[in-house]
Design an enzyme around this catalytic site. Structure first.
Site, PDB file in Angstrom:
ATOM      1  N   ASP A   1       0.858  -1.190   0.000  1.00  9.01           N
ATOM      2  CA  ASP A   1       0.000   0.000   0.000  1.00  9.01           C
ATOM      3  C   ASP A   1       0.897   1.245   0.000  1.00  9.01           C
ATOM      4  O   ASP A   1       1.861   1.331   0.766  1.00  9.01           O
ATOM      5  CB  ASP A   1      -0.907  -0.009   1.237  1.00  9.01           C
TER       6      ASP A   1
ATOM      7  N   ILE B   1       1.881   0.545  -6.475  1.00  8.96           N
ATOM      8  CA  ILE B   1       1.696  -0.582  -7.394  1.00  8.96           C
ATOM      9  C   ILE B   1       2.332  -0.305  -8.761  1.00  8.96           C
ATOM     10  O   ILE B   1       2.486  -1.214  -9.567  1.00  8.96           O
ATOM     11  CB  ILE B   1       0.206  -0.982  -7.560  1.00  8.96           C
TER      12      ILE B   1
ATOM     13  N   ALA C   1      -6.414   1.768  -5.379  1.00  8.84           N
ATOM     14  CA  ALA C   1      -7.025   2.662  -6.358  1.00  8.84           C
ATOM     15  C   ALA C   1      -7.222   4.034  -5.739  1.00  8.84           C
ATOM     16  O   ALA C   1      -7.286   4.170  -4.520  1.00  8.84           O
ATOM     17  CB  ALA C   1      -8.396   2.129  -6.800  1.00  8.84           C
ATOM     18  N   GLU C   2      -7.330   5.045  -6.586  1.00  4.04           N
ATOM     19  CA  GLU C   2      -7.960   6.300  -6.163  1.00  4.04           C
ATOM     20  C   GLU C   2      -9.446   5.979  -6.204  1.00  4.04           C
ATOM     21  O   GLU C   2     -10.008   5.735  -7.262  1.00  4.04           O
ATOM     22  CB  GLU C   2      -7.608   7.433  -7.143  1.00  4.04           C
TER      23      GLU C   2
ATOM     24  N   THR D   1     -15.772  -2.186  -9.905  1.00  7.93           N
ATOM     25  CA  THR D   1     -16.908  -1.448  -9.338  1.00  7.93           C
ATOM     26  C   THR D   1     -18.106  -1.494 -10.281  1.00  7.93           C
ATOM     27  O   THR D   1     -17.929  -1.562 -11.507  1.00  7.93           O
ATOM     28  CB  THR D   1     -16.493   0.018  -9.096  1.00  7.93           C
TER      29      THR D   1
ATOM     30  N   ALA E   1     -14.053   5.507 -15.367  1.00  5.43           N
ATOM     31  CA  ALA E   1     -13.446   5.228 -16.673  1.00  5.43           C
ATOM     32  C   ALA E   1     -12.068   4.595 -16.487  1.00  5.43           C
ATOM     33  O   ALA E   1     -11.699   3.642 -17.193  1.00  5.43           O
ATOM     34  CB  ALA E   1     -13.337   6.512 -17.487  1.00  5.43           C
TER      35      ALA E   1
ATOM     36  N   LYS F   1     -11.150   2.880 -13.854  1.00  5.26           N
ATOM     37  CA  LYS F   1     -11.409   1.519 -13.344  1.00  5.26           C
ATOM     38  C   LYS F   1     -11.783   0.590 -14.501  1.00  5.26           C
ATOM     39  O   LYS F   1     -11.341  -0.555 -14.561  1.00  5.26           O
ATOM     40  CB  LYS F   1     -12.540   1.521 -12.312  1.00  5.26           C
TER      41      LYS F   1
ATOM     42  N   ASN G   1     -30.334   8.265  -2.038  1.00  6.92           N
ATOM     43  CA  ASN G   1     -29.468   8.890  -1.020  1.00  6.92           C
ATOM     44  C   ASN G   1     -30.273   9.497   0.127  1.00  6.92           C
ATOM     45  O   ASN G   1     -29.872   9.419   1.289  1.00  6.92           O
ATOM     46  CB  ASN G   1     -28.588   9.967  -1.660  1.00  6.92           C
TER      47      ASN G   1
ATOM     48  N   ASP H   1     -24.810  19.829  -7.634  1.00  8.57           N
ATOM     49  CA  ASP H   1     -24.575  18.409  -7.913  1.00  8.57           C
ATOM     50  C   ASP H   1     -23.134  18.140  -8.374  1.00  8.57           C
ATOM     51  O   ASP H   1     -22.457  19.042  -8.876  1.00  8.57           O
ATOM     52  CB  ASP H   1     -25.558  17.952  -9.006  1.00  8.57           C
TER      53      ASP H   1
END
Ligand code: NAD
Ligand code: DAU
Length: 336
Positions: free
Chosen positions: A34, A61, A82-83, A124, A149, A151, A246, A269
């Site tokens: 990590d 990584i 990941a971010e 995801t 995108a 991912k 939500n 938003d």
């Protein structure tokens, strides 16, 4: 399998997975790699630190030499690194490309070189984009955000390494996950910790966006099942079968913490915000997976209680981490 490299094991789901695996498989060695970005936190691993089957390496990584060094003595890689935050990846897409795409390729190369038994990539449901129906594994990938995108790109490289080089890969596409050690930038931990302090909670737009919510131990069990029983080359949806707008989550959090609705603020938003995710988990059901959806509210209440009991954990981040504060100030200033 005896030795697993778990990348991103100091983050939210990764640290829960490490704990779960050390308990469930006392003969496995778990090697965490990590980079300890803003979201990586050794406090998340404090209780497993002295376990003789656990070891930790700080590194990226994308560092091929370090990855090779670890991979040569391992049987499999489970890639969580990941971010992971959409909003951060909107402000800084490069970090998402570096970790969610480039880094995956570096890991794949090592897995190929050292003939690993498994390469398990944690993806995801966001790779599908948004839907009025339900996402199935064969659906097209139509990601709408830099995070998703990148991912999707990483996931497609995993696919290519299976098709081209015969690498025994597994991809799981997880849905929105919640539970202990969740970094307080995501909706559930951000809102719980704001509410504890009687601070407002910033709801994007009308708050009627829908997510499929799953408790973190369900996600860990799903990954475990797919890792051990999945068919190489296959993709599996791992979800909670539990779609909620939500605003419903916000209402539950207010109820559990006994706080007034006047703390809700509807703000500008998120750009490109996906309206609705929903996952068909029947393929995982065929492997014996079933999320405990009937326990959702109980698990959410337990999570609220965890944040109440572990103030020191999140106050260290919210009140002392410069990267946290810089991001929050910039992002939410733009939402006014
Ligand atoms: P997180 O942000 O809490 O943790 C990410 C971890 O990865 C951190 O410990 C960080 O230090 C590490 N990391 C980031 N870039 C790295 C790099 N280049 N090299 C090494 N380490 C690096 O994330 P999370 O919520 O635990 O998510 C873990 C994984 O699960 C991600 O791949 C994410 O896309 C996926 N996922 C998350 C959810 C969710 O709801 N949180 C749902 C589905 C899938
Ligand atoms: O679906 C899986 C994905 O779930 C994972 O791949 C990501 O790593 C994970 O972060 C999560 O992504 P989301 O963007 O769905 O999570 P987040 O908690 O950021 O937002 C959940 C919903 O809440 C979303 O509709 C945006 C909204 N939201 C979020 C924040 C942070 C708000 O209304 N206000 C907020 O302040």
């Amino acid at each position: 399998m005896q030795t697993l490299i778990v990348t991103g094991g100091a983050g939210f789901i990764g640290s829960n997975f490490v704990r779960y695996m050390l308990n469930k498989y006392p003969d496995y060695r778990i090697v965490v790699l990590d980079a300890l970005t803003y979201a990586g936190n050794l406090d998340n691993l404090a209780d497993v630190w002295k376990n003789p089957n656990f070891s930790f390496f700080k590194g990226d990584i994308n560092d091929a030499a370090l990855v090779d060094n670890l991979a040569q003595n391992a049987d499999a890689i489970v890639n969580f690194a990941a971010e992971s935050h959409n909003d951060r990846a909107i402000l800084n897409p490069q970090a998402a490309v570096q970790s969610n795409f480039n880094g995956v390729w570096t890991l794949l190369e090592a897995a190929r070189k050292f003939k690993h038994e498994r390469f398990h990539h944690i993806s995801t449901d966001e790779v599908y984009g948004t839907t009025d129906g339900i996402f199935r594994e064969g659906d097209p990938l139509e990601p709408n955000q830099p995070y998703s995108a990148a991912k999707a790109g990483g996931e497609l490289m995993v696919r290519a390494y299976h098709q081209t080089f015969g690498l025994p890969t597994i991809v799981t596409r997880g849905s929105n996950t919640f539970g202990p050690y969740h970094y307080p930038e995501k909706i559930i931990p951000l809102f719980i910790t704001n509410l504890i302090d009687d601070q407002p909670v910033p709801v994007y737009g009308d708050g009627m966006q829908v997510r499929d919510w799953m408790y973190v131990l369900d996600h860990c069990r799903g990954i475990d099942i797919a890792l051990h029983h999945g068919t190489p080359g296959e993709v599996y949806n791992v979800g909670g079968d539990n779609d909620r707008p939500n605003m419903e989550i916000v209402t539950l959090l207010l109820k559990f913490l006994n706080k007034p609705e006047s703390l809700i603020r509807h703000v500008k938003d998120r750009p490109g915000h996906d309206r609705r995710y929903s996952l068909d988990v029947s393929k995982m059901g065929g492997l014996g997976y079933r999320p405990e959806k009937e326990r959702f509210e109980e698990r959410l209440k337990e999570t609220v209680d965890w944040y109440v009991a572990n103030e020191a954990w999140w106050r260290k981040i919210k009140e002392k981490q410069a990267e946290y504060q810089a991001f929050m100030n910039q992002w939410y200033a733009e939402r006014k």
